[in-house]
Every structure is written in C-alpha cells, then in structure tokens.
Design a protein around this motif. Structure first.
Motif, PDB file in Angstrom:
ATOM      1  N   LEU A  98     -23.556 -13.964 -39.991  1.00 14.17           N
ATOM      2  CA  LEU A  98     -22.678 -15.040 -39.580  1.00 14.17           C
ATOM      3  C   LEU A  98     -23.266 -15.824 -38.408  1.00 14.17           C
ATOM      4  N   VAL A  99     -23.016 -17.136 -38.402  1.00 14.52           N
ATOM      5  CA  VAL A  99     -23.366 -18.000 -37.269  1.00 14.52           C
ATOM      6  C   VAL A  99     -22.064 -18.338 -36.561  1.00 14.52           C
ATOM      7  N   ARG A 100     -22.018 -18.063 -35.236  1.00 12.75           N
ATOM      8  CA  ARG A 100     -20.777 -18.123 -34.496  1.00 12.75           C
ATOM      9  C   ARG A 100     -20.860 -19.160 -33.370  1.00 12.75           C
ATOM     10  N   PRO A 101     -19.713 -19.511 -32.764  1.00 14.18           N
ATOM     11  CA  PRO A 101     -19.714 -20.464 -31.646  1.00 14.18           C
ATOM     12  C   PRO A 101     -20.630 -20.001 -30.512  1.00 14.18           C
ATOM     13  N   GLY A 102     -21.425 -20.925 -29.987  1.00 11.05           N
ATOM     14  CA  GLY A 102     -22.297 -20.627 -28.857  1.00 11.05           C
ATOM     15  C   GLY A 102     -23.611 -19.977 -29.223  1.00 11.05           C
ATOM     16  N   ASP A 103     -23.842 -19.682 -30.494  1.00  7.77           N
ATOM     17  CA  ASP A 103     -25.102 -19.051 -30.904  1.00  7.77           C
ATOM     18  C   ASP A 103     -26.284 -19.987 -30.658  1.00  7.77           C
ATOM     19  N   SER A 104     -27.420 -19.398 -30.337  1.00  4.06           N
ATOM     20  CA  SER A 104     -28.692 -20.128 -30.315  1.00  4.06           C
ATOM     21  C   SER A 104     -29.481 -19.664 -31.519  1.00  4.06           C
ATOM     22  N   ILE A 105     -29.820 -20.587 -32.401  1.00  4.11           N
ATOM     23  CA  ILE A 105     -30.489 -20.205 -33.645  1.00  4.11           C
ATOM     24  C   ILE A 105     -31.745 -21.046 -33.837  1.00  4.11           C
ATOM     25  N   GLU A 106     -32.628 -20.534 -34.666  1.00  2.00           N
ATOM     26  CA  GLU A 106     -33.875 -21.229 -34.989  1.00  2.00           C
ATOM     27  C   GLU A 106     -33.821 -21.661 -36.448  1.00  2.00           C
ATOM     28  N   LEU A 107     -34.158 -22.908 -36.696  1.00  2.00           N
ATOM     29  CA  LEU A 107     -34.195 -23.446 -38.057  1.00  2.00           C
ATOM     30  C   LEU A 107     -35.638 -23.813 -38.384  1.00  2.00           C
ATOM     31  N   THR A 108     -36.156 -23.244 -39.467  1.00  5.59           N
ATOM     32  CA  THR A 108     -37.496 -23.602 -39.945  1.00  5.59           C
ATOM     33  C   THR A 108     -37.353 -24.427 -41.212  1.00  5.59           C
ATOM     34  N   LEU A 109     -38.010 -25.562 -41.245  1.00  3.08           N
ATOM     35  CA  LEU A 109     -37.992 -26.468 -42.398  1.00  3.08           C
ATOM     36  C   LEU A 109     -39.423 -26.641 -42.915  1.00  3.08           C
ATOM     37  N   ARG A 110     -39.622 -26.436 -44.217  1.00  6.08           N
ATOM     38  CA  ARG A 110     -40.917 -26.674 -44.852  1.00  6.08           C
ATOM     39  C   ARG A 110     -40.680 -27.438 -46.149  1.00  6.08           C
ATOM     40  N   PHE A 111     -41.457 -28.477 -46.364  1.00  6.28           N
ATOM     41  CA  PHE A 111     -41.277 -29.289 -47.567  1.00  6.28           C
ATOM     42  C   PHE A 111     -42.457 -29.096 -48.509  1.00  6.28           C
ATOM     43  N   ASP A 112     -42.140 -28.580 -49.700  1.00  9.06           N
ATOM     44  CA  ASP A 112     -43.132 -28.446 -50.772  1.00  9.06           C
ATOM     45  C   ASP A 112     -43.127 -29.754 -51.554  1.00  9.06           C
ATOM     46  N   ARG A 113     -44.050 -30.628 -51.212  1.00  7.28           N
ATOM     47  CA  ARG A 113     -44.049 -31.969 -51.795  1.00  7.28           C
ATOM     48  C   ARG A 113     -44.343 -31.935 -53.292  1.00  7.28           C
ATOM     49  N   GLU A 114     -45.203 -31.020 -53.694  1.00  2.00           N
ATOM     50  CA  GLU A 114     -45.581 -30.949 -55.116  1.00  2.00           C
ATOM     51  C   GLU A 114     -44.390 -30.613 -55.994  1.00  2.00           C
ATOM     52  N   ARG A 115     -43.537 -29.696 -55.503  1.00  2.00           N
ATOM     53  CA  ARG A 115     -42.363 -29.285 -56.282  1.00  2.00           C
ATOM     54  C   ARG A 115     -41.089 -29.993 -55.825  1.00  2.00           C
ATOM     55  N   SER A 116     -41.191 -30.828 -54.801  1.00  4.40           N
ATOM     56  CA  SER A 116     -40.061 -31.561 -54.249  1.00  4.40           C
ATOM     57  C   SER A 116     -38.919 -30.619 -53.844  1.00  4.40           C
ATOM     58  N   LYS A 117     -39.291 -29.588 -53.051  1.00  6.94           N
ATOM     59  CA  LYS A 117     -38.318 -28.596 -52.598  1.00  6.94           C
ATOM     60  C   LYS A 117     -38.405 -28.444 -51.080  1.00  6.94           C
ATOM     61  N   LEU A 118     -37.243 -28.494 -50.426  1.00  6.57           N
ATOM     62  CA  LEU A 118     -37.157 -28.275 -48.984  1.00  6.57           C
ATOM     63  C   LEU A 118     -36.735 -26.825 -48.742  1.00  6.57           C
ATOM     64  N   HIS A 119     -37.656 -26.036 -48.163  1.00  8.81           N
ATOM     65  CA  HIS A 119     -37.360 -24.651 -47.817  1.00  8.81           C
ATOM     66  C   HIS A 119     -36.732 -24.621 -46.425  1.00  8.81           C
ATOM     67  N   PHE A 120     -35.636 -23.925 -46.266  1.00  8.95           N
ATOM     68  CA  PHE A 120     -35.031 -23.808 -44.946  1.00  8.95           C
ATOM     69  C   PHE A 120     -34.683 -22.348 -44.666  1.00  8.95           C
ATOM     70  N   ALA A 121     -34.711 -21.985 -43.383  1.00  8.23           N
ATOM     71  CA  ALA A 121     -34.327 -20.630 -42.968  1.00  8.23           C
ATOM     72  C   ALA A 121     -33.764 -20.695 -41.558  1.00  8.23           C
ATOM     73  N   TYR A 122     -32.555 -20.138 -41.397  1.00  9.11           N
ATOM     74  CA  TYR A 122     -31.926 -20.018 -40.078  1.00  9.11           C
ATOM     75  C   TYR A 122     -32.082 -18.573 -39.599  1.00  9.11           C
ATOM     76  N   ARG A 123     -32.460 -18.412 -38.332  1.00  5.07           N
ATOM     77  CA  ARG A 123     -32.583 -17.080 -37.739  1.00  5.07           C
ATOM     78  C   ARG A 123     -31.869 -17.065 -36.385  1.00  5.07           C
ATOM     79  N   ASN A 124     -31.250 -15.930 -36.092  1.00  9.54           N
ATOM     80  CA  ASN A 124     -30.630 -15.698 -34.790  1.00  9.54           C
ATOM     81  C   ASN A 124     -31.390 -14.552 -34.153  1.00  9.54           C
ATOM     82  N   ALA A 125     -32.230 -14.862 -33.153  1.00  3.88           N
ATOM     83  CA  ALA A 125     -33.172 -13.883 -32.591  1.00  3.88           C
ATOM     84  C   ALA A 125     -34.068 -13.402 -33.723  1.00  3.88           C
ATOM     85  N   ASN A 126     -34.069 -12.107 -34.036  1.00  5.75           N
ATOM     86  CA  ASN A 126     -34.940 -11.592 -35.085  1.00  5.75           C
ATOM     87  C   ASN A 126     -34.215 -11.366 -36.406  1.00  5.75           C
ATOM     88  N   ALA A 127     -32.967 -11.767 -36.470  1.00  4.66           N
ATOM     89  CA  ALA A 127     -32.170 -11.511 -37.672  1.00  4.66           C
ATOM     90  C   ALA A 127     -32.040 -12.785 -38.509  1.00  4.66           C
TER      91      ALA A 127
END
Length: 556
Positions: A513-542
């Motif tokens: 769960l993502v909760r109020p006040g959390d600090s999270i990391e968002l990684t975005l990668r775009f696979d142009r060949e397949r036209s797909k946006l990969h995303f991943a949210y992390r909270n610390a190491n989880a």
C-alpha cells in the motif's frame, strides 16, 4: 580579534587577513576589488544599483564599492520577473552574478573612510500582507548593530568561521554573515547552505565554527548528523521566524546549548534575543514601550534618531525590561462581531501531539469562517493513516473547542508536508488564505528526478491531503491503483516522447500500500520498439506496484 570599524573597512587592506574561502579572498583583495568597482561606477555615472548576489564575498565587494562611489544600494528579495519589473525604474544597474560585478570594474578610487550617514541601503521585505515593502537604512544604523553583536558574543566566537543557511539579501543574513564577520576579521562561507548535511560538511572543515541559521533548517536537523563533532559549534543563531520549542529542545540535547534566537525585523533591526524557554532580553540601547492595545514600540540605535517604530507584536514587559511575546495584533480577525486571535488558536493547535505547525486564515465562502493549514507531527501522520482524515480533523476540532467558541473552529483543513515559506522565512497571510481556498492536490510532489539511459527515476512525496484518499478508504487512506497508473503515464508524457493513446495494461501488480506522507521512488522506462512504458513504484526497498502500459499513436 582585530576589530575594524565598518566605515573604515576600505582604509587599509590587511594582506594576512582572510575574509572568505572557496576561493580564498584576503581583506587586501576585497579592498582592491571594491575600490575598482567604485571607480567603474563613478566613471559610468551610476547612482543607484540593485544587488542580488548568492556569493557573500561578492556581495561584500559590491556593498563597499557602491558606498565608496556614493551610489545607493537596493537589495531585492529575489530575481523573479515581477520583482525586476517593480524596481527597474528605481535603479540604474542590476548586479546579479560575478561576471556582471567584474564587468563594472574600472580605475580604482583611492581608499577613504565611508560616510556613516550618507551611505544608503534599501532592503525589500514581503511584510505581513505579502505586498513588497522598501525599507531604507544608513550605514550608521548597521554599524551600531554589528558593534553591539560583537560586544555580546565576540569573545565567545573568537576565530569561529560563520556558516550560514540564510541568504545575505535580508537584514539578519547581511549583518550576521557578512558585515559583522568583516569587521571582526572572522572567516565567512561564501554560499548559503540550504540543507543540514551541507552545513555539517562545511562546518567540519574548520576547527572553530558558528551557525547563522533559520528555524526552517534547524527543525530539519535529524539524528543522521555527526552530533558529537558538531557539538563543537561555538553558537547557533536562529532568526527569521519562530523556532518551535521541540526543535530548540532537540538542539539543546544534541549540542549541549540552546540556540540563540534573534527577534527583530527589517524595519527595526535586532530587538531582543533569548536562549531556551526564557523571556526575551532586549539588545543594548533598545528601549521598549507599548501602545494602548499592548503592541511593542521600539526606540533603538538601529533606527533613525528620534524615530519610534510601532510594531504589531503584543507583549508583556517585566519590570527588568525582559518581555514575553503574546502574538501579532494584525492577525486578529472578526467573525460575527467576535474578535479572534489567530496566533492564540495556532498555539493551541500546536499543543496537540498530532500538530507540528499550524497557520490559520479566513475563508470567505457564503459566510466567513476560519481554515487551518497544518503540518502534522509523526504521531499526527500515523493517526491520519490509521484513522483517516475525518477522524483526525474532528479530534483537532474537539481539542481546539477547549480554547475558543464554536464559531472560531476551522471549517476547512489543509494538510501540508511543510509550510511554503518565502526566502525570508515568512508565510504572508495572503498566501495562507489562498492555500485554504485552493483545491486539495491530485498529483505527487516531485522532490527530484534523474535521467536513465532509457527513462527516468523520480523521487516523489505523497501529499498527506491528496484528494484521492477521500473515499478510498475513509478510515484507512490508501493510494488507488488506477491513480498510480495515471501518474506513471502523465509523468512519462512529461519526460519521454510517448505515443499519446492508452491501449491497455500488462502484468499489473500491486504489492504494498501507498499511504499519506510516503516517500516513494518511481522508475519509468520506455520500450520504443514495443511501444510499452514500464513503471515501478518502490517504498524504500519494498516494491509497491509495477506494470507495463501499452501505448498507440493517435488515429488519423
């Protein structure tokens, strides 16, 4: 220390005396540069100069050079477009960086003593309403103040280097981190250091150091610093706003000394000081009286002779001259003909364990009522996450109900990560009222962003008052999965050249769960060949969530 009077700083260059560092600047070089600037200004017929320099040593050169040339100086609060437009007609030249400073150098004028009454400086302050205000001072007023500071604390500071988190464009920073050390022969850091880690790094490079800090920085100092090494600090100064008592107490525990709080304003200069939970002690020569409504009146050697400055600060003055501040009288509002003190209610709110800071304002919708901006404490954020927004605000209303009538209870609440203070450490009442009227946020706060070979990593802060928390779920607010997908696509469109049309999802996972006040990391990668946006949210190491968004070009 070898004290040089402020008006005599240009009379002789002390070759062995170092003013600043990174790069080093001797007093002799300071004089040479200032006199070259003075010659250049006179040759160009410059009478009025606006100065906004991040480098405090460059600022010292500019001030002394302009004064030697007989030019008046304006220190604008910032370099925003509207600021420059406002003051353009009042100045001949803007000086905003080292290159512009050096470009004005000419044949140097001879060294001479500065005229304490003729040398002028104008400061710009936002005032309580947010409307810019110009405050004119002469060199005599500032000379009186730096000499008083040296009498109070010079022996204790000795050869300490002054490390600052505040800008030198305002009276506190100008006096404490530039003019005072210049006269005393103490090193001062050129740059304003905005983060505790930067203050630590700079401090530990010197065998003796002192801090010229703001409450905003001091209350962010946490356990991750090397407190045993920092406990060698000679003195910690704080000004620009109220220092929360818990922050002052934490510093006393970590450093073995209470921070020295300075009470004053651009208009008055320093008024008083204190250490710890004690009464305020007026500076030498400051004479206090009160108006009929109990507001402080100031007569001071840092004001023009004979002038008495009327403040809006209510106070209780003891027989020995020390005093207690009781809040701002210009922040008393009327609701249904009842007078309500906003500072009193703010103080009452901060007495609750859930509230770290509070600012109140008037919301004019249908009928006037109060609204509250809150920064929650750690326990307050926990209560929000476990009980929900409605339970939190109802509890705070019940707490405040012990201190005021029902009509004074806030009807609108806004929960903030931190108060949006100006560079002067202020929060104008007009901005408070505007924030209360603004809708609750629908986007994360982007703290930083870093490019990758095929995408980006973003550090996000989840606003505690995010609109999407209402109804999802009222008693246990969590960030909806559909919002996480929408944010990934929206931020990806801002940073990457993405096709505009959403076409589906793949391997969507929600793990934490993502909760109020959390600090999270968002990684975005775009696979142009397949036209797909990969995303991943992390909270610390989880891992919180991840997936692939399928995108298509627009039809037609």
């Amino acid at each position: 220390m070898n004290w040089i009077k402020l008006e005599q700083l240009l009379l002789e260059g002390h070759t062995a005396r170092v003013v600043s560092f990174d790069p080093p600047l001797s007093h002799h070089a300071l004089c040479t540069q200032a006199l070259s600037l003075a010659g250049g200004l006179q040759q160009r017929g410059v009478q009025r100069i606006a100065v906004h320099l991040d480098d405090a040593a460059d600022l010292a050169v500019a001030l002394l050079g302009a004064w030697r040339a007989g030019a008046s100086i304006l220190l604008p609060a910032d370099l925003q477009v509207h600021t420059r437009q406002r003051w353009d007609a009042h100045v001949d030249v803007w000086l905003t960086n080292s290159a512009e400073l050096e470009a004005l150098y000419g044949a140097p004028l001879p060294a001479a003593e500065l005229d304490l009454d003729a040398c002028q400086l104008s400061l710009c302050t936002s005032g309580s309403s947010g409307e810019p205000k110009r405050i004119d001072k002469n060199l005599r007023q500032m000379a009186n103040e730096v000499e008083a500071l040296e009498q109070l604390w010079g022996h204790e500071l000795g050869d300490a280097c002054l490390i600052a988190s505040v800008a030198a464009q305002h009276i506190y920073g100008l006096l404490f981190r530039v003019l005072w050390p210049l006269c005393a022969g103490r090193l001062f850091a050129r740059q304003q250091l905005a983060f505790p880690e930067d203050m630590q790094r700079a401090s530990l490079e010197h065998p003796a150091f002192a801090w010229v800090a703001s409450p905003a920085l001091l209350k962010r100092m946490a356990d991750n610093l090397n407190w045993p090494a920092l406990s060698q600090v000679r003195r910690v100064f704080s000004s620009g706003g109220a220092l929360p008592s818990e922050a002052a107490h934490a510093l006393q525990q970590r450093l073995g000394q209470w921070p020295t709080e300075i009470f004053g304003s651009s208009e008055t200069g320093g008024i008083a000081w204190r250490q710890g939970p004690t009464l305020w002690q007026p500076f030498a020569g400051v004479q206090l009286s009160q108006s009929e409504d109990g507001a402080l009146r100031i007569a001071s050697p840092y004001l023009p002779p004979g002038h008495i400055e009327q403040t809006a600060d209510a106070a209780r003055i003891e027989a020995d001259g020390r005093f207690e501040l009781l809040g701002r009288l210009d922040r008393i509002v009327k609701l249904e003909e009842k007078r309500i003190s906003l500072p009193m209610l703010e103080h009452a709110l901060t007495q609750h364990d859930w509230v770290q800071e509070a600012r109140l304002g008037v919301v004019n919708e249908n009928r006037a009522s109060l609204g509250a901006l809150l920064v929650l404490s750690a326990s307050g954020l926990f209560a929000l996450r476990e009980q929900g927004r409605r339970a939190l605000t109802q509890t705070l209303r019940q707490h405040l109900g012990q201190h005021c009538e029902a009509l004074a209870l806030p009807r609108r609440w806004r929960l903030l990560r931190q108060m949006p203070l100006t560079s002067q450490g202020k929060l104008p009442q007009a901005q408070v009222d505007a924030l209360l009227l603004a809708p609750r946020p629908t986007l994360p706060e982007v703290l930083s962003q870093h490019p990758l070979d095929d995408g980006w990593t973003l550090n996000l802060s989840i606003p505690p008052d995010l609109a999407f928390f209402s109804g999802h779920f009222p008693k246990t607010p969590v960030l909806p999965g559909v919002v996480q997908v929408d944010w990934a696509m929206s931020l990806g469109q801002q940073l990457l050249d993405l096709p505009p049309r959403f076409a589906g999802m793949e391997v969507l996972k929600f793990q934490q769960l993502v909760r109020p006040g959390d600090s999270i990391e968002l990684t975005l990668r775009f696979d142009r060949e397949r036209s797909k946006l990969h995303f991943a949210y992390r909270n610390a190491n989880a891992a919180c969530s991840s997936g692939r968004i399928l995108l298509e070009a627009a039809c037609g």
